[in-house]
Design an enzyme around this catalytic site. Structure first.
Site, PDB file in Angstrom:
ATOM      1  N   LYS A   1      58.991 -39.336  80.772  1.00 35.19           N
ATOM      2  CA  LYS A   1      57.807 -38.495  80.574  1.00 35.19           C
ATOM      3  C   LYS A   1      57.337 -38.597  79.117  1.00 35.19           C
ATOM      4  CE  LYS A   1      59.182 -35.491  84.360  1.00 35.19           C
ATOM      5  NZ  LYS A   1      59.889 -34.286  84.811  1.00 35.19           N
TER       6      LYS A   1
ATOM      7  N   GLN B   1      62.862 -29.100  82.646  1.00 39.10           N
ATOM      8  CA  GLN B   1      63.418 -30.087  83.572  1.00 39.10           C
ATOM      9  C   GLN B   1      64.460 -29.439  84.475  1.00 39.10           C
ATOM     10  OE1 GLN B   1      62.302 -33.340  83.900  1.00 39.10           O
ATOM     11  NE2 GLN B   1      63.641 -33.421  85.680  1.00 39.10           N
TER      12      GLN B   1
ATOM     13  N   ASP C   1      53.804 -28.367  85.402  1.00 38.90           N
ATOM     14  CA  ASP C   1      54.596 -28.776  86.566  1.00 38.90           C
ATOM     15  C   ASP C   1      54.076 -28.098  87.833  1.00 38.90           C
ATOM     16  OD1 ASP C   1      56.481 -30.743  86.214  1.00 38.90           O
ATOM     17  OD2 ASP C   1      58.032 -29.391  85.449  1.00 38.90           O
TER      18      ASP C   1
END
Ligand code: NAD
Length: 292
Positions: free
Chosen positions: A52, A96, A119
């Protein structure tokens, strides 16, 4: 049979973002900034976060990584998120997953400012998604929708079978495919671990999204001729012939299934790369909303 080429499509999306960032650099605007929080040293999580960050750099975004040991205390994590929420120079925040067992995942996600929830896991983002309102769509389903759009795959009136009902893939993609949009307008069946006769549902499907995490699960006899197959699965399988010691396997038995399909996404080179593109798009959107 046509391959849904995540490498090609994600590269086009990244090229277009890079051009937009060049233009804002010219105008001396600050660039989009994604902050990632990584806890512990899970190999897969490390790889995802590194990718990412690398992709942010590739398109000219700023990124920062906040790292914690596996035994991090929840209050420390809470204060890190609050700090990023209050930082005007941070547009997107991602934590994450998975988190260590002693951390309450729901509580942590709920803390992220929904305006920075790139997200798309915050309940406010999910609620908006369900109602068809503009919001951050979780990166993987967003990536799948962009892929279908790019290849102009006909979805309207089709029967889509989604295998898996997780909050990050199965459920949101089932909602998106069902919405009155293009792509969309599918009749959707969601299958899961308790579904009986799953193969029978799959055999009726015009579109199958396999997101269960069992390598090679979808076999040729479960797929009808001409179906569109989207493979979301990513599982590390031991492979001594690889330098890393493992190979990445999808949920579809690609060799057997591909010849029956009109379109199929490979693993690697499919949905995984589109997921990154989805995250970058979300970060860009968050930035547009903040700098406006
Ligand atoms: P998850 O474990 O949260 O959910 C799995 C789902 O599959 C559950 O809803 C479960 O009911 C269902 N399931 C399990 N066994 C089944 C069976 N035998 N038959 C039918 N359904 C079954 O997983 P997830 O987070 O949704 O991820 C699914 C897969 O997608 C994993 O391999 C994951 O690594 C991968 N993934 C890939 C990306 C990407 O970028 N390509 C992103 C997220 C997840």
């Amino acid at each position: 049979m046509q391959i849904l080429d995540g490498k090609k499509v994600s590269q086009e999306i990244k090229d277009s973002l890079r051009e937009k960032i060049k233009e804002s650099n010219r105008l001396q605007k600050r660039v989009p900034h994604l902050a990632a929080i990584l806890i512990g040293n899970n190999g897969a999580s490390e790889t995802y976060v590194a990718s990412k960050i690398r992709n942010c750099e590739e398109v000219g975004f700023k990124s920062s990584l906040v790292r914690f040991e596996n035994d991090v205390l929840e209050p420390d994590l809470v204060s890190a998120i609050e700090q990023l929420n209050n930082d005007e120079n941070v547009d997107g925040i991602l934590v994450q997953l998975p988190l260590p067992k002693h951390i309450n995942e729901e509580k942590i996600i709920n803390l992220i400012n929904p305006e920075k929830d790139v997200d798309g896991f915050h309940p406010i983002s999910t609620g908006k998604l369900v109602q068809g309102l503009p919001t951050f769509i979780p990166a993987t389903p967003f990536g799948i929708m962009m892929m279908l759009k790019h290849y102009q795959v006909e979805t309207s009136g089709k029967h889509a079978v989604v295998i898996g009902r997780s909050n990050i893939v199965g459920r949101p993609i089932s909602i998106l495919l069902n919405q009155n949009t293009n792509p969309g307008n599918c009749t959707v069946t969601v299958c899961h671990s308790r579904t009986q006769n799953l193969a029978a549902y799959c055999r009726q499907a015009d579109i199958i999204v396999a997101a269960l995490g069992i390598p090679g699960f979808l076999k040729a006899d479960m797929v009808k001729e001409g179906a569109v197959v989207i493979d979301v699965g990513i599982t590390r399988v031991e492979d001594p012939s690889k330098k890393s010691g493992f190979a990445i396997k999808g949920d579809v038995d690609f060799e057997q299934v591909a010849p029956k399909c009109s379109y199929i996404s490979p693993v690697p080179g499919g949905v995984g790369l589109m997921t990154i593109a989805g995250l970058l798009q979300n970060t860009y959107q968050a930035w547009l909303q903040q700098v406006r």
